[in-house]
Design an enzyme around this catalytic site. Structure first.
Site, PDB file in Angstrom:
ATOM      1  N   LYS A  66     -18.088  -0.190  -5.947  1.00 31.83           N
ATOM      2  CA  LYS A  66     -17.397  -0.274  -7.425  1.00 31.83           C
ATOM      3  C   LYS A  66     -17.771  -1.678  -8.066  1.00 31.83           C
ATOM      4  O   LYS A  66     -17.979  -1.573  -9.107  1.00 31.83           O
ATOM      5  CB  LYS A  66     -15.869  -0.540  -7.236  1.00 31.83           C
ATOM      6  CG  LYS A  66     -15.274   0.829  -6.946  1.00 31.83           C
ATOM      7  CD  LYS A  66     -13.555   0.829  -7.033  1.00 31.83           C
ATOM      8  CE  LYS A  66     -12.993   1.922  -6.529  1.00 31.83           C
ATOM      9  NZ  LYS A  66     -11.445   1.817  -6.360  1.00 31.83           N
ATOM     10  N   ASP A 102      -8.380   3.197 -12.308  1.00 34.32           N
ATOM     11  CA  ASP A 102      -7.480   2.926 -11.361  1.00 34.32           C
ATOM     12  C   ASP A 102      -6.089   2.552 -11.694  1.00 34.32           C
ATOM     13  O   ASP A 102      -5.060   3.023 -11.604  1.00 34.32           O
ATOM     14  CB  ASP A 102      -7.597   2.187 -10.275  1.00 34.32           C
ATOM     15  CG  ASP A 102      -8.874   2.605  -9.389  1.00 34.32           C
ATOM     16  OD1 ASP A 102      -9.056   3.878  -9.222  1.00 34.32           O
ATOM     17  OD2 ASP A 102      -9.628   1.973  -8.907  1.00 34.32           O
TER      18      ASP A 102
HETATM   19  P1  NDP Z   1      -9.502  -4.992  -0.070  1.00 32.32           P
HETATM   20  O1  NDP Z   1     -10.059  -4.961   1.094  1.00 32.32           O
HETATM   21  O2  NDP Z   1     -10.081  -5.321  -1.272  1.00 32.32           O
HETATM   22  O3  NDP Z   1      -8.138  -5.856  -0.160  1.00 32.32           O
HETATM   23  C1  NDP Z   1      -7.540  -5.786   0.898  1.00 32.32           C
HETATM   24  C2  NDP Z   1      -6.078  -6.530   0.575  1.00 32.32           C
HETATM   25  O4  NDP Z   1      -4.868  -6.192   1.662  1.00 32.32           O
HETATM   26  C3  NDP Z   1      -6.092  -8.054   0.402  1.00 32.32           C
HETATM   27  O5  NDP Z   1      -5.185  -8.634  -0.602  1.00 32.32           O
HETATM   28  C4  NDP Z   1      -5.759  -8.377   1.909  1.00 32.32           C
HETATM   29  O6  NDP Z   1      -5.022  -9.724   1.951  1.00 32.32           O
HETATM   30  C5  NDP Z   1      -4.377  -7.317   2.434  1.00 32.32           C
HETATM   31  N1  NDP Z   1      -4.247  -7.215   3.761  1.00 32.32           N
HETATM   32  C6  NDP Z   1      -5.321  -6.621   4.446  1.00 32.32           C
HETATM   33  N2  NDP Z   1      -4.622  -6.554   5.794  1.00 32.32           N
HETATM   34  C7  NDP Z   1      -3.288  -7.017   5.658  1.00 32.32           C
HETATM   35  C8  NDP Z   1      -2.361  -7.219   6.597  1.00 32.32           C
HETATM   36  N3  NDP Z   1      -2.297  -6.669   7.822  1.00 32.32           N
HETATM   37  N4  NDP Z   1      -0.985  -7.716   6.067  1.00 32.32           N
HETATM   38  C9  NDP Z   1      -0.956  -8.339   4.622  1.00 32.32           C
HETATM   39  N5  NDP Z   1      -1.979  -7.892   3.932  1.00 32.32           N
HETATM   40  C10 NDP Z   1      -3.213  -7.490   4.176  1.00 32.32           C
HETATM   41  O7  NDP Z   1      -8.940  -3.383  -0.559  1.00 32.32           O
HETATM   42  P2  NDP Z   1      -8.652  -2.861  -1.638  1.00 32.32           P
HETATM   43  O8  NDP Z   1      -7.897  -3.647  -2.531  1.00 32.32           O
HETATM   44  O9  NDP Z   1      -9.951  -2.075  -2.082  1.00 32.32           O
HETATM   45  O10 NDP Z   1      -7.633  -1.393  -1.430  1.00 32.32           O
HETATM   46  C11 NDP Z   1      -6.275  -1.837  -0.753  1.00 32.32           C
HETATM   47  C12 NDP Z   1      -5.681  -0.310  -0.766  1.00 32.32           C
HETATM   48  O11 NDP Z   1      -5.439   0.378  -2.036  1.00 32.32           O
HETATM   49  C13 NDP Z   1      -6.396   0.605   0.298  1.00 32.32           C
HETATM   50  O12 NDP Z   1      -5.594   0.840   1.311  1.00 32.32           O
HETATM   51  C14 NDP Z   1      -6.946   1.905  -0.559  1.00 32.32           C
HETATM   52  O13 NDP Z   1      -6.691   2.758  -0.068  1.00 32.32           O
HETATM   53  C15 NDP Z   1      -5.783   1.765  -1.952  1.00 32.32           C
HETATM   54  N6  NDP Z   1      -6.234   2.213  -3.111  1.00 32.32           N
HETATM   55  C16 NDP Z   1      -5.619   3.535  -3.296  1.00 32.32           C
HETATM   56  C17 NDP Z   1      -6.072   4.210  -4.578  1.00 32.32           C
HETATM   57  C18 NDP Z   1      -5.581   5.300  -5.094  1.00 32.32           C
HETATM   58  O14 NDP Z   1      -5.728   6.072  -6.029  1.00 32.32           O
HETATM   59  N7  NDP Z   1      -4.185   5.576  -4.630  1.00 32.32           N
HETATM   60  C19 NDP Z   1      -7.015   3.556  -5.471  1.00 32.32           C
HETATM   61  C20 NDP Z   1      -7.688   2.110  -4.979  1.00 32.32           C
HETATM   62  C21 NDP Z   1      -7.104   1.747  -3.782  1.00 32.32           C
HETATM   63  P3  NDP Z   1      -6.050 -11.019   2.432  1.00 32.32           P
HETATM   64  O15 NDP Z   1      -6.708 -11.440   1.216  1.00 32.32           O
HETATM   65  O16 NDP Z   1      -5.132 -11.883   2.798  1.00 32.32           O
HETATM   66  O17 NDP Z   1      -7.140 -10.592   3.450  1.00 32.32           O
END
Ligand code: NDP
Length: 268
Positions: A66, A102
């Site tokens: 993306k 999105d």
């Molecule tokens: P990123 O990797 O960019 O970000 C992940 C985020 O999750 C960060 O804020 C991270 O926090 C947090 N995180 C990860 N593990 C944990 C944990 N154990 N406890 C608390 N916070 C946690 O991922 P994306 O933002 O791209 O995607 C996130 C989710 O959204 C995915 O599961 C994806 O499948 C879903 N999604 C769904 C869509 C749909 O159409 N339904 C569209 C786009 C995404 P930190 O900053 O502290 O690491």
């Protein structure tokens, strides 16, 4: 001649987008093709060049491209600029127009499919990764009041600071103690590892909606929300709605999403 589209990602074989767009095209009676393409990790730009030279009209872009798509666009929509990421490209002559559907997909799913109009609602967005960047501006545009919490609190603060004119709070989960929200959105990937998010009990206002962007499994967040009496929704509707928004951008017609969501539920 059949207009050609595709979704590009890596991996991509799991993608539901080809099926979703096939169902949209059948419903509207349009002759399009839509395929899933796995681009090499270092080969996104070359893949776009190939699609353009072969006459494709546009494509969707998913993980991990993306940001590459954002960089290769020659023009960007406001929502793509705010997201700093692109999930929809339109090829028009020399132009590559980048958009991000999105956030519109999320808002439409919450408002139309789950019946919660967001104007004036207290909304908590959890996470400060790509998904949260994608939905923050569209959520604010509804007139909701927004708070952002993240495991790494500084990233939530950084995202909140992108919108200096809006009163958004950004911080840690611990700072949510004593607060209540009407809609709580999980945009973290914590569900992928079955990890719990340390939300305080009492976070859900009466009748609140707990929305997890993940689909296909019950996450610890969903379980917690159910125990706390919230109404729970997964992200399947968002997936279909963001696709419908892309279809609309490309084809100028908005497909009915309810039958497509229902069909995908039968396949889960
Ligand atoms: P990123 O990797 O960019 O970000 C992940 C985020 O999750 C960060 O804020 C991270 O926090 C947090 N995180 C990860 N593990 C944990 C944990 N154990 N406890 C608390 N916070 C946690 O991922 P994306 O933002 O791209 O995607 C996130 C989710 O959204 C995915 O599961 C994806 O499948 C879903 N999604 C769904 C869509 C749909 O159409 N339904 C569209 C786009 C995404 P930190 O900053 O502290 O690491």
């Amino acid at each position: 001649m059949t207009d050609r589209y595709a979704v590009i990602g890596n991996p991509i074989s799991h993608s539901k987008s080809p099926l979703i767009h096939k169902l949209f095209a059948e419903q509207i009676g349009q002759d399009i093709s839509y395929e899933a393409i796995a681009a090499p990790l270092e080969g996104f730009a070359a893949t776009i060049d190939r699609l353009r030279s072969e006459g494709y009209k546009g494509c969707n872009v998913t993980v991990p491209f993306k940001f590459d798509a954002f960089n290769c666009a020659t023009e960007l929509s406001e929502r793509a600029k705010a997201a700093q990421a692109v999930n929809t490209l339109i090829f028009e002559g020399d132009k590559i127009i980048g958009d991000n559907t999105d956030g519109a997909g999320l808002v439409r799913d919450i408002e139309y499919n789950h019946g919660v109009m967001l104007k004036g609602m207290r909304v908590l967005l959890m996470g400060a990764g790509g998904a949260s960047y994608g939905v923050a501006l569209p959520l604010l545009t509804t007139g909701a009041s927004l708070a952002i919490a993240n495991r790494t609190a500084s990233r939530a603060v950084e995202l909140a600071m992108k919108f200096p004119d809006a009163a958004i709070r950004g911080g840690s989960y611990a700072e949510l103690e004593g607060l209540q929200f009407d809609v709580v959105i999980n945009a973290t990937s914590a569900g992928l590892t079955d990890s719990e998010i340390p939300l305080p009990t009492g976070i859900f206002a009466p009748g609140a909606l707990a929305y997890d962007m993940m689909y296909g499994r019950e996450t610890p967040f969903m379980k917690f929300a159910r125990q706390q009496g919230a109404r729970v929704a997964d992200g399947l509707g968002m997936l279909v709605e963001q696709a419908a928004e892309a279809f609309y951008i490309w084809r100028g017609v908005r497909p009915e999403t309810a039958p497509v969501i229902a069909k995908l539920r039968t396949l889960q």
